[in-house]
Structures are given as C-alpha cells and as structure tokens.
Design a protein around this motif. Sequence first.
Motif, PDB file in Angstrom:
ATOM      1  N   TYR A  95      28.073 -89.771  87.737  1.00  0.00           N
ATOM      2  CA  TYR A  95      29.346 -89.474  88.394  1.00  0.00           C
ATOM      3  C   TYR A  95      30.484 -90.331  87.823  1.00  0.00           C
ATOM      4  N   ILE A  96      30.171 -91.589  87.479  1.00  0.00           N
ATOM      5  CA  ILE A  96      31.188 -92.456  86.870  1.00  0.00           C
ATOM      6  C   ILE A  96      31.590 -91.921  85.493  1.00  0.00           C
ATOM      7  N   GLN A  97      30.592 -91.555  84.710  1.00  0.00           N
ATOM      8  CA  GLN A  97      30.843 -91.141  83.324  1.00  0.00           C
ATOM      9  C   GLN A  97      31.335 -89.696  83.209  1.00  0.00           C
ATOM     10  N   ASN A  98      31.135 -88.900  84.255  1.00  0.00           N
ATOM     11  CA  ASN A  98      31.519 -87.487  84.213  1.00  0.00           C
ATOM     12  C   ASN A  98      32.319 -87.119  85.468  1.00  0.00           C
ATOM     13  N   PRO A  99      33.500 -87.698  85.629  1.00  0.00           N
ATOM     14  CA  PRO A  99      34.294 -87.408  86.837  1.00  0.00           C
ATOM     15  C   PRO A  99      34.681 -85.934  86.948  1.00  0.00           C
ATOM     16  N   GLU A 100      34.703 -85.239  85.798  1.00  0.00           N
ATOM     17  CA  GLU A 100      35.023 -83.810  85.846  1.00  0.00           C
ATOM     18  C   GLU A 100      33.998 -83.031  86.661  1.00  0.00           C
ATOM     19  N   PHE A 101      32.754 -83.492  86.642  1.00  0.00           N
ATOM     20  CA  PHE A 101      31.712 -82.794  87.396  1.00  0.00           C
ATOM     21  C   PHE A 101      32.051 -82.763  88.880  1.00  0.00           C
ATOM     22  N   ILE A 102      32.471 -83.902  89.422  1.00  0.00           N
ATOM     23  CA  ILE A 102      32.837 -83.967  90.839  1.00  0.00           C
ATOM     24  C   ILE A 102      34.011 -83.046  91.132  1.00  0.00           C
ATOM     25  N   SER A 103      35.004 -83.049  90.249  1.00  0.00           N
ATOM     26  CA  SER A 103      36.180 -82.196  90.455  1.00  0.00           C
ATOM     27  C   SER A 103      35.814 -80.719  90.427  1.00  0.00           C
ATOM     28  N   LEU A 104      34.941 -80.340  89.507  1.00  0.00           N
ATOM     29  CA  LEU A 104      34.524 -78.940  89.413  1.00  0.00           C
ATOM     30  C   LEU A 104      33.742 -78.515  90.656  1.00  0.00           C
ATOM     31  N   VAL A 105      32.864 -79.388  91.137  1.00  0.00           N
ATOM     32  CA  VAL A 105      32.094 -79.077  92.346  1.00  0.00           C
ATOM     33  C   VAL A 105      33.027 -78.960  93.551  1.00  0.00           C
ATOM     34  N   ASN A 106      34.022 -79.832  93.625  1.00  0.00           N
ATOM     35  CA  ASN A 106      35.014 -79.733  94.701  1.00  0.00           C
ATOM     36  C   ASN A 106      35.724 -78.379  94.668  1.00  0.00           C
ATOM     37  N   SER A 107      36.118 -77.955  93.487  1.00  0.00           N
ATOM     38  CA  SER A 107      36.798 -76.667  93.351  1.00  0.00           C
ATOM     39  C   SER A 107      35.901 -75.516  93.785  1.00  0.00           C
ATOM     40  N   GLU A 108      34.626 -75.595  93.406  1.00  0.00           N
ATOM     41  CA  GLU A 108      33.705 -74.518  93.764  1.00  0.00           C
ATOM     42  C   GLU A 108      33.453 -74.475  95.263  1.00  0.00           C
ATOM     43  N   ASN A 109      33.441 -75.630  95.912  1.00  0.00           N
ATOM     44  CA  ASN A 109      33.303 -75.638  97.365  1.00  0.00           C
ATOM     45  C   ASN A 109      34.531 -75.041  98.040  1.00  0.00           C
ATOM     46  N   LEU A 110      35.715 -75.303  97.497  1.00  0.00           N
ATOM     47  CA  LEU A 110      36.920 -74.676  98.032  1.00  0.00           C
ATOM     48  C   LEU A 110      36.865 -73.161  97.850  1.00  0.00           C
ATOM     49  N   ALA A 111      36.185 -72.713  96.801  1.00  0.00           N
ATOM     50  CA  ALA A 111      36.007 -71.276  96.556  1.00  0.00           C
ATOM     51  C   ALA A 111      34.798 -70.717  97.293  1.00  0.00           C
ATOM     52  N   GLN A 112      34.199 -71.535  98.156  1.00  0.00           N
ATOM     53  CA  GLN A 112      33.031 -71.140  98.958  1.00  0.00           C
ATOM     54  C   GLN A 112      31.845 -70.688  98.088  1.00  0.00           C
ATOM     55  N   ALA A 113      31.745 -71.335  96.921  1.00  0.00           N
ATOM     56  CA  ALA A 113      30.607 -71.130  96.005  1.00  0.00           C
ATOM     57  C   ALA A 113      30.464 -69.689  95.529  1.00  0.00           C
ATOM     58  N   ARG A 114      31.586 -68.988  95.408  1.00  0.00           N
ATOM     59  CA  ARG A 114      31.475 -67.579  95.015  1.00  0.00           C
ATOM     60  C   ARG A 114      30.973 -67.396  93.583  1.00  0.00           C
ATOM     61  N   HIS A 115      31.124 -68.411  92.734  1.00  0.00           N
ATOM     62  CA  HIS A 115      30.636 -68.298  91.361  1.00  0.00           C
ATOM     63  C   HIS A 115      29.155 -68.635  91.272  1.00  0.00           C
ATOM     64  N   LEU A 116      28.730 -69.659  92.014  1.00  0.00           N
ATOM     65  CA  LEU A 116      27.320 -70.041  91.998  1.00  0.00           C
ATOM     66  C   LEU A 116      26.443 -68.985  92.652  1.00  0.00           C
ATOM     67  N   LYS A 117      27.012 -68.239  93.585  1.00  0.00           N
ATOM     68  CA  LYS A 117      26.228 -67.197  94.270  1.00  0.00           C
ATOM     69  C   LYS A 117      25.664 -66.184  93.282  1.00  0.00           C
ATOM     70  N   THR A 118      26.368 -65.960  92.195  1.00  0.00           N
ATOM     71  CA  THR A 118      25.928 -64.955  91.213  1.00  0.00           C
ATOM     72  C   THR A 118      25.295 -65.597  89.985  1.00  0.00           C
ATOM     73  N   SER A 119      25.053 -66.908  90.034  1.00  0.00           N
ATOM     74  CA  SER A 119      24.521 -67.615  88.862  1.00  0.00           C
ATOM     75  C   SER A 119      23.040 -67.899  89.028  1.00  0.00           C
ATOM     76  N   GLU A 120      22.216 -66.994  88.609  1.00  0.00           N
ATOM     77  CA  GLU A 120      20.773 -67.191  88.700  1.00  0.00           C
ATOM     78  C   GLU A 120      20.294 -68.352  87.831  1.00  0.00           C
TER      79      GLU A 120
END
Length: 217
Positions: free
Chosen positions: A108-133
Amino acid sequence: MSAQPTDTQPARPRIRDAEATKGRILDAAKKEFARNGLEGARVDAIALEANANKRMIYHYFESKEKLFQTVLENAYFDIRESEKKLDLDSLDPRDALERLVRFTWNYYIQNPEFISLVNSENLAQARHLKTSEPVKIVSRRFVGLVDKILKRGVTQGLFRDGVDPVQLNITIAAVSYYYFTNQYTGSIIFERELMSETAQAERIRFNIETILRIVSI
C-alpha cells in the motif's frame, strides 16, 4: 536477389508499436484515474500523458469505462501476483501470516494508486468488478492460499480451528487500508503524525500482533 516481403509475413514492428502504445495508455490512465477518480478522469489528459490520441484510446479500449476496468483488473492482478511470490507455503504458519501482513502494509505504501483505484470502484458500487471473472478467479486462489496457512497452523497446534479465511483477509487489508486512507484526518484527530517513521513502525508491529492474536490458540 533478396526476398520480397509477402502479405503473409507478420508486421512485427507494427505489433510492437501497438503494444507499446497500449502500455503507455494504461500507465497514463492509472495515474489519471488514481489522481482524479473515474468520474473526474479525462480521456484528453490520458492521451496527452501517453503521447497518443483519443482515437487510439477508443480503438483499443472502446470507452473510458472499459479502460478503467482494464486498469483496475491489472491492479488486482499485480497485487495477487506479488502475493504469490511471497512463497508463503514454505514458511511456518505464524511466519507466513507475518510476512503477508508486512507485505500488505508495504504494498500500500509503494502502490498508493491501488488504494485510489479501489476507492473509485467502491464509489462505482463495484460495477466493473462484477463483470470481471479473471479478478474473481485470482482472488479465490489467494483466499485458498490463506486457508491453507490456517489449516497448517491448526494441524501444528498453533492456530484455533474455524477461522474464516475471507474474514481474515478482510482484516489484514483493513488494518493497513484504513490507516493510509485516513492518514490526514487521523493525524489531526489523534494528535499524532501517523506517517512518521516511528508511527509507521509502531503500527506495523501492532498489525502483526493483532492478526496473530486473532488466529492463535
């Protein structure tokens, strides 16, 4: 006479150029989405950063939504692949969990973008992960790996039986994720500089102790 190129010969330089362009677009998109979120990210900014044009972005990824999904999937693939390299199966169960907790903190320290991307996906209610097998598949494998560590610990008389590997995974992520996403407000509320070297060292020790106490007999 030298042989003339035929229509059946592969256009290797063109293929390499296409892959390089896609790579630049993905790198630029990761930065833009992490900085501004899915809704605030601009395709124009991504194109400028990637030294590409918008037409190429839509050619390769069709839409900003699908570009975000690809970036998000790659982010999950990266952390799951990095976890595989920890060689947790070869370690004592307690050492394996400690290594995993430390890795998560450092990732998480070395990849702060990961946290930001996960935050964005939660705001989107995981609509992208829902279709990502594919993301679901690699995540199931990781849960299975943690489950194996827990079972080895039970067999060796180190861990209590019945610990849910999903719940443990959530907790391992949460004790670091919350710390970093609330570092600014937390520093004010608790009157402590949470990102100082001393505070970080104290926190990772606390995280490891907490996780081991949860599972240990």
